[in-house]
Design an enzyme around this catalytic site. Structure first.
Site, short mmCIF file in Angstrom:
data_model
loop_
_atom_site.label_atom_id
_atom_site.label_comp_id
_atom_site.label_asym_id
_atom_site.label_seq_id
_atom_site.Cartn_x
_atom_site.Cartn_y
_atom_site.Cartn_z
N LYS A 88 -21.07 34.75 10.96
CA LYS A 88 -20.11 35.54 11.12
C LYS A 88 -18.93 34.87 10.38
CE LYS A 88 -17.62 38.78 14.41
NZ LYS A 88 -17.50 39.14 15.73
N SER A 163 -17.17 43.83 16.04
CA SER A 163 -16.78 43.05 14.70
C SER A 163 -18.08 42.43 14.04
CB SER A 163 -15.65 41.99 15.10
OG SER A 163 -15.72 41.06 16.04
N SER A 187 -17.81 43.44 20.62
CA SER A 187 -17.88 43.15 19.14
C SER A 187 -19.16 42.80 18.75
CB SER A 187 -17.01 42.10 18.78
OG SER A 187 -15.37 42.59 18.56
#
Length: 485
Positions: A88, A163, A187
């Site tokens: 990420k 996210s 997220s």
């Protein structure tokens, strides 16, 4: 170690556990695996926009070293030997661009690895790139001003969630076999639900984090995603060891050997259809209405209801606002013009928080946590929605309403996850079914304190029983042919 062109072409369709078995048996090489996934990225990612920084040459060189070491010693580099991973874009990676999805860091190249990246590397994983995220992970919709939006692989006009949306979309389309994510208010869980993959938000302290602006903050944690629970467990076994740099780290790792089967019969479980009265989109409710039936078919002793979530929203929003000022207050003061509205709004909200507010929020957190603990003393698992909505229009910042109830701000529709966050309990997002429009819907499995592996075991049983979740995503053009997964 050679394989036919057909086999190499479809390596991307195998689970991480399957790939690992073939790598260790010498049937395939890490070079072949990395090449297969890189080809898949080149084919699919222009449509989805999940992998935002690529390093194919670096990956192939690392794969070559892995193959040479394995050929010379007969031993793998570690539990993730030869498996491609893309971290990420909030995770620092030495020598590889890390933007945090922000124009303020668009050219940032760290000189160190974060602990999470370090652990994947030491376990033998091959870094192939970075996955997209909203700016600094703010929100459960993956869009930023550096790379744009990540699109849902089941409908390219919809959000992939966030996210960790880039990670979830990459897994769903076969661009990655394993992926990390992080979770504060959903997220990791929301994008897993939106993209029909598995994601585990572990117990607080299960996966240590370093560096961290708030190392004692108990709401945010790293975790892992995969196409099946076994792939998530494979990663958690690597990530869960304690580290002295992370003060909340559990003092010893949990075993993530899930075993060959899990017998759900006779287990007392509960289903909370709306987490104490939250609005839920009817399209989601229709899918999850089958949860009690699926649980009963597994032989579970099924009950309805939950621990009571009074005070959870205020506790979460208050402490989250405080955290945002700590992390981003100085950046907003110095480079406000480069930041998206969500970050600026977060800091503005946080600067209104008082000590009295924090004291009230902490009392509320304690009360919610105690109710959840008491409830789970008599129910082994709690199931509930992951998201109150199905994947929404990719051009929106957030859903404007949920079942006719206007959302007050961009965090409002995430409360099915953020209420669980407050408890610190392990929670998995598991594929469960699809709306009439073909959009994925996951179910959230919450377990007892520290029982992360048990959550994954039960989640695996639910995933197997929820036969309606086995639908491949649309790849290529919108409305194109579905490819087998």
């Amino acid at each position: 170690m050679t394989s036919s062109p057909t086999t190499a072409t479809h390596l991307w369709s195998l689970t991480a556990v399957e790939l690992r078995a073939r790598l260790l048996a010498g049937e395939i090489s890490s070079r072949e695996v990395v090449d297969a996934f890189q080809r898949r990225i080149e084919e699919v990612d222009p449509q989805v926009n999940a992998i935002v920084t690529h390093c194919p040459e670096r990956a192939l060189q690392a794969a070559g070293r892995a193959d040479d070491t394995f050929a010379r010693t007969g031993r793998p580099l570690g539990p993730l030997h030869g498996l491609p991973v893309a971290h990420k874009d909030l995770v620092e990676t030495a020598g590889l661009r890390t933007t945090y999805g922000s124009r303020a860091y668009a050219g940032h190249v760290p000189d160190r690895d974060a602990l999470l990246a370090e652990r994947y590397r030491e376990a033998g994983a091959i870094l192939i790139g970075k996955t997209n995220t909203p700016e600094f992970g703010a929100g459960s919709h993956t869009v930023n001003d550096v790379f744009g939006a990540t699109r849902n692989p089941y409908d390219l006009t919809r959000s992939a969630g966030g996210s960790s949306g880039g990670a979830a979309a990459a897994l769903a389309t076969g661009m990655l076999p394993i992926a990390d994510g992080s979770d504060m208010g959903g997220s990791l869980r929301n994008p897993a639900s939106f993209c029909n993959v598995v994601g585990l938000r572990p117990s607080v302290g299960r996966v240590p984090d370093w560096p961290s602006a708030a190392p004692y903050f108990p709401y945010a944690t790293n975790g892992a995603l995969g196409r099946c629970v076994e792939d998530v467990a494979l990663q958690l076994a690597v990530l869960s060891a304690p580290d002295p740099r992370a003060p909340l780290a559990a003092p010893y790792p949990e075993s993530f050997d899930l075993g060959s089967s899990f017998d759900a019969a006779g287990r007392r479980v509960a289903f909370d259809a709306d987490l104490g009265g939250l609005p839920v989109d009817p399209a989601v409710s229709r899918v999850l209405a089958l949860v009690p039936q699926v649980l009963a078919a597994l032989g579970c002793d099924v009950h309805e209801g939950g621990p009571g979530w009074e005070g959870a929203d205020d506790a979460f929003l208050t402490w989250r606002a405080w955290y945002q000022v700590l992390c981003f207050g100085e950046l907003v003061d110095q480079q406000r013009e480069l930041l998206r509205p969500n970050i600026v709004w977060n800091v503005d909200q946080g600067r209104q928080v008082t000590g009295e507010d924090l004291g009230r929020a902490e009392k509320q957190r304690d009360a919610v946590t105690e109710r959840a603990r008491a409830f789970l003393a008599t129910h082994e698992f709690l199931l509930c929605p992951v998201s109150q909505v199905a994947p929404f229009d990719v051009t929106l910042n957030h859903p404007p309403e949920v079942d006719g109830v206007p959302t007050r701000h961009y965090l409002d529709w995430m409360r099915a996850c953020s209420r669980v966050t407050v408890t610190g309990l392990p929670a998995a997002s598991v594929p469960f079914g699809f709306t009439d429009d073909g959009l994925p819907v996951g179910v959230q499995v919450v377990g007892r304190p520290g029982a992360d592996a048990d959550v994954l075991r039960f989640a695996g049983a639910v995933q197997q029983a929820a036969t309606g979740s086995r639908v491949a995503p649309v790849v290529g053009t919108i409305g194109g042919q579905r490819e087998p997964m």
